[in-house]
Design an enzyme around this catalytic site. Structure first.
Site, PDB file in Angstrom:
ATOM      1  N   VAL A   1       1.574  -2.780  -6.103  1.00 35.58           N
ATOM      2  CA  VAL A   1       2.574  -1.717  -6.191  1.00 35.58           C
ATOM      3  C   VAL A   1       2.826  -1.041  -4.845  1.00 35.58           C
ATOM      4  O   VAL A   1       3.796  -0.294  -4.699  1.00 35.58           O
ATOM      5  CB  VAL A   1       2.135  -0.682  -7.253  1.00 35.58           C
ATOM      6  CG1 VAL A   1       1.019   0.220  -6.720  1.00 35.58           C
ATOM      7  CG2 VAL A   1       3.313   0.147  -7.731  1.00 35.58           C
ATOM      8  N   TYR A   2       1.980  -1.284  -3.855  1.00 36.07           N
ATOM      9  CA  TYR A   2       2.176  -0.673  -2.537  1.00 36.07           C
ATOM     10  C   TYR A   2       3.393  -1.312  -1.861  1.00 36.07           C
ATOM     11  O   TYR A   2       3.350  -2.470  -1.437  1.00 36.07           O
ATOM     12  CB  TYR A   2       0.950  -0.852  -1.653  1.00 36.07           C
ATOM     13  CG  TYR A   2      -0.294  -0.107  -2.094  1.00 36.07           C
ATOM     14  CD1 TYR A   2      -0.270   0.827  -3.118  1.00 36.07           C
ATOM     15  CD2 TYR A   2      -1.517  -0.342  -1.470  1.00 36.07           C
ATOM     16  CE1 TYR A   2      -1.414   1.505  -3.512  1.00 36.07           C
ATOM     17  CE2 TYR A   2      -2.670   0.327  -1.857  1.00 36.07           C
ATOM     18  CZ  TYR A   2      -2.608   1.244  -2.875  1.00 36.07           C
ATOM     19  OH  TYR A   2      -3.756   1.904  -3.265  1.00 36.07           O
TER      20      TYR A   2
END
Length: 344
Positions: A61-62
């Site tokens: 998700v980064y």
């Protein structure tokens, strides 16, 4: 660099690890953290390895996978010298298959992470959050298959509640599935909720803590002070609402004591805050981040020395908060305390 076993496993990790959330940063949250490209990332990895920091933490998700991609480029040609930790389960899109820890999502997420990282195995995969919509047996049996296939070495959790982690551990034991050896948690001088339930659970079940945001979402850098506006370059202007809440007056009191100890030790405020964490019960590694080489070298200075017993006592006292029910009787009432003495 000191190394510790990660929970009930043979995996030895450094007491400081590096968080790659700044790599490839984009969007309102991760863009504010940093925008480190592959060239800069390789330099930061070089510095980490020189200091004995060989564990690098990221997540799908980064920055929509860009962090994993940049980290993969930065470690190219030296995969055997590093440990990779990544996470999955949080939403990466708007579709029904873009979130959670179902069998199909986990398999696809791991394959995507392997491709972005440029490797054929992940040392530690952690579920970024508990997925209440998927049976735990499905989650753990899928992880079992991924470990058996050689795609994962170890598995862990992140941001789980106590019952979620304990139930998962019990099901792992019942079915001989891989056990969560790590729990990535928020813990800092300005946020000690980890101690109420998760720390005793970790001590009892031998689950190693990997600490995220040890500087309380950037508040324990020494730049946030009573009676002064936020520094112009502080990421809190953009990201405060995304992080854990912190009582400002409590924070300022903690910083005052950190200043006193900094004068006594010739160490910086963040170095002292990180050093305090390293010596707490159940901690396997503290994840540090850095936008640049200067920040990284400063944070690496948190190891190789020790706070005195008196200094630790001052920090413990000023950062202490009242435990919520049902934990407060075990801290405050004699009969309860004898039944369940604190770890600290």
């Amino acid at each position: 660099m000191e190394y510790r076993n990660l929970g009930a496993s043979g995996l030895r990790v450094p007491v400081l690890s590096f968080g790659a959330g700044t790599f490839g940063g984009s969007g309102p949250l991760f863009g504010a953290w940093g925008t480190t490209d592959a060239v800069e990332a390789r330099r930061l990895v070089d510095i980490c390895l020189e200091a004995g920091v060989n564990l690098f933490d990221t997540a799908d998700v980064y920055s929509a996978g860009a962090s994993e991609d940049v980290l993969g480029q930065a470690i190219r040609g030296r995969r055997d010298a590093v440990l990779i930790s990544t996470k999955t389960a949080l939403p990466t899109g708007d579709g029904p298959a873009d979130w959670g820890a179902s069998r199909s999502r986990l398999i696809r997420s791991v394959d995507d992470a392997l491709r972005r990282l440029g490797t054929d195995y992940i040392d530690l995969l952690q579920l970024h959050a508990f997925d209440a919509s998927t049976p735990i047996e499905e989650v753990l049996s899928t992880l079992d298959g991924l470990v058996t296939a050689g795609k994962l070495r170890y598995v862990g959790a992140s941001n789980f509640a106590g019952w979620e982690l304990m139930k998962s551990l019990a099901i792992s034991e019942r079915h001989a599935y891989p056990r969560y050896v790590a729990h990535q948690v928020y813990y800092s001088l300005a946020g000690r909720d980890y101690e109420w339930e998760l720390m005793p659970l970790a001590a009892d079940q031998n689950v190693g803590a990997l600490v995220w945001s040890p500087l309380a979402w950037g508040r324990l850098t020494g730049k946030i002070r009573r009676g002064q506006p936020l520094p112009e370059k502080s990421r809190l202007h953009e990201t405060a609402s995304f992080g854990p809440p912190v009582d400002d007056e409590k924070l300022f009191d903690i910083v005052d004591v950190l200043d006193e100890i900094a004068a006594e030790t010739d160490k910086t405020v963040p170095q002292i805050a990180i050093n305090w964490l390293i010596n707490r019960p159940t901690i396997s590694s503290v994840i540090i981040g850095a936008r640049n080489e200067e920040q990284l070298r400063q944070n690496l200075g948190a190891v190789g020395w020790s706070l005195s017993k008196e200094q630790i006592g001052k920090l413990d006292k000023i950062s202490a908060t009242a435990a919520p029910y049902p934990y407060f009787p075990y801290r405050n009432q004699e009969g309860f305390a004898k039944l369940n003495p604190p770890l600290t």
